[in-house]
Write a protein that holds these residues in place. Structure first.
Motif, PDB file in Angstrom:
ATOM      1  N   PRO A 311     113.845 -17.481   0.352  1.00 53.33           N
ATOM      2  CA  PRO A 311     115.220 -17.309  -0.127  1.00 53.33           C
ATOM      3  C   PRO A 311     116.194 -18.153   0.690  1.00 53.33           C
ATOM      4  N   GLY A 312     116.987 -18.968   0.033  1.00 47.93           N
ATOM      5  CA  GLY A 312     117.950 -19.818   0.747  1.00 47.93           C
ATOM      6  C   GLY A 312     117.475 -21.260   0.878  1.00 47.93           C
ATOM      7  N   ALA A 313     116.165 -21.486   0.707  1.00 43.36           N
ATOM      8  CA  ALA A 313     115.668 -22.873   0.816  1.00 43.36           C
ATOM      9  C   ALA A 313     116.001 -23.634  -0.466  1.00 43.36           C
ATOM     10  N   VAL A 314     116.458 -24.866  -0.303  1.00 45.41           N
ATOM     11  CA  VAL A 314     116.692 -25.720  -1.480  1.00 45.41           C
ATOM     12  C   VAL A 314     115.701 -26.871  -1.374  1.00 45.41           C
ATOM     13  N   CYS A 315     114.732 -26.873  -2.292  1.00 48.71           N
ATOM     14  CA  CYS A 315     113.647 -27.855  -2.153  1.00 48.71           C
ATOM     15  C   CYS A 315     113.498 -28.691  -3.424  1.00 48.71           C
ATOM     16  N   PRO A 316     114.064 -29.910  -3.423  1.00 53.84           N
ATOM     17  CA  PRO A 316     113.831 -30.774  -4.582  1.00 53.84           C
ATOM     18  C   PRO A 316     112.326 -31.037  -4.711  1.00 53.84           C
ATOM     19  N   LYS A 317     111.838 -31.101  -5.971  1.00 54.36           N
ATOM     20  CA  LYS A 317     110.403 -31.368  -6.157  1.00 54.36           C
ATOM     21  C   LYS A 317     110.200 -32.875  -6.303  1.00 54.36           C
ATOM     22  N   PRO A 318     109.642 -33.513  -5.259  1.00 58.06           N
ATOM     23  CA  PRO A 318     109.550 -34.973  -5.298  1.00 58.06           C
ATOM     24  C   PRO A 318     108.343 -35.457  -6.087  1.00 58.06           C
TER      25      PRO A 318
END
Ligand code: PLP
Length: 391
Positions: A311-318
């Motif tokens: 929760p809180g992590a922002v992870c673009p999917k590369p």
């Protein structure tokens, strides 16, 4: 003794501090896993090793032409034809000691003191230092996690001045894994040309692109506009040959000559036997590349699913390379207010080495390399999640 001012301004590689701490903990008997690595965990293809052995046995051990042996330069030119349909000649190529050396020679060949170089952030660690060593001025251009950390023309335009000479693009990217679709690359290239800005396109991860994303490159743009772009490649990442030190540049003949001049006064040719092995690598087969792609795509998905569940992590999917670069500042606290202190905490408490985002120009993020075995990756990420969520 006095060290030159130029060098005093340069920073040592930012990953060194993490590695030193990891070594210290290992020396104390602690088990440390590294998700800080910047190299594939695969060996070199057998036929490439055989070519090297043959070169030794045949005594191919003398100086070669500075920009590389003709058959290797031709193999590099043919590579761009075979994979991307771009026509290039051997004389449009030069072989250097790794992609890093190719980039260094390019900056030295292109930049005059005070010239500005646009570098989209997050950026590969060495670009700003290399620009400074060439007495240029790095101009960092921000991108957003929402865009997958890809540069856009409006932001690039806003960063331009009448001293802007060069733009560095990197696709797929280290540290973000971000990959520019072809149309996006072409749009930026057309904009740069209209402004008279030269592009250095760092494509050292070119073959590590995951479907449904498609390969992209500026080599076709180069074919039509040879004076406006140079393409940097390497055997290090796409061919899992980091230690061999083979970097390549595809460029206008005059730029190749300028780089050759620099190389002739510094390193001369790349190791003669390595060049023979490199011919074998460029000529194929490329089964290993396909094998790596399958493994990396699976691990990317595994790591992405775990990290994005925090929760809180922002992870673009590369879509490329073998890195994830999540924004984790939601977990920063008074004791761990930045990426470096958070990496130290994770190293001490989870026994996992990571690289702080500050090294790449974004302190909100941390770089995760997934070039490790699946189970090691899963267990390490679970431990990191527990540290972040104070479990
Ligand atoms: N460019 C990028 C984006 C990289 O990540 C690296 C290596 O980490 C390099 C260039 C340099 O590659 P080489 O090991 O071939 O010097």
């Amino acid at each position: 003794m006095k060290i030159s001012e130029r060098l005093m301004r340069a920073k040592p590689s930012a990953t060194l501090a993490v590695n030193a701490k990891a070594q210290e903990l290992r020396a104390q008997g602690k088990e440390i896993v590294s998700l800080a690595v910047g190299e594939p965990d695969f060996g070199t293809p057998k036929h490439v090793c055989e070519a090297m052995k043959k070169a030794v046995d045949e005594g191919f051990t003398r100086y070669t032409p500075v920009p590389g042996i003709p058959e290797l330069r031709k193999a590099i030119a043919d590579y761009y034809g075979k994979f991307y349909g771009a026509k290039a000649l051997a004389e449009n190529t030069i072989v250097s000691n790794g992609g890093k050396h190719s980039l260094y020679n390019l900056f030295m060949a292109l930049i005059n003191p005070g010239d500005e170089v646009l570098i989209p952030a997050p950026y590969w660690v060495s670009y700003p230092s290399m620009v400074e060593l060439a007495e240029g001025k790095p101009v960092i251009v921000p991108t957003t996690a929402e865009s997958g950390f890809l540069a856009d023309i409006e932001t690039l335009e806003a960063a331009c001045t009448d001293r802007t000479r060069v733009l560095v693009l990197n696709t797929p990217s280290n540290p973000t894994g971000g990959h520019y679709p072809q149309a996006h690359l072409d749009e930026i290239a057309a904009w740069a040309k209209s402004k008279g800005i030269f592009i250095i396109s760092d494509e050292v991860y070119d073959r590590l692109v995951y479907a449904p994303a498609e390969y992209s490159t500026l080599c076709n743009f180069w074919e039509k506009n040879p004076e406006d772009v140079a393409i940097v490649g390497a055997l290090s990442k796409s061919f899992s040959m980091t230690g061999w030190r083979v970097g390549t540049t595809l460029a206008h003949v005059d730029l190749v000559k300028a780089m050759t001049k620099i190389q002739s006064q510094s390193t001369s040719n790349v190791n003669s036997m390595t060049q023979k092995a490199a011919v074998a690598a460029f000529e194929g087969p490329w089964d290993l590349v396909d094998e790596m792609k399958v493994a990396f795509q699976r691990r990317r998905d595994l790591a992405y699913d775990i990290i994005s569940s925090w929760p809180g992590a922002v992870c673009p999917k590369p879509n490329g390379a073998f890195y994830l670069f999540p924004v984790l500042d939601a977990f920063y606290t008074e004791e761990t207010p930045d990426s470096a202190s958070m990496c130290t905490k994770i190293l001490e408490e989870a026994g996992v080495a990571l690289v702080p985002g500050s090294a790449f120009g974004d302190d909100r993020c941390i770089r995760f390399s997934y070039a490790v075995d699946d189970e090691v990756l899963r267990k390490s990420l679970e431990k990191i999640g527990n540290v972040l969520m104070n479990k």
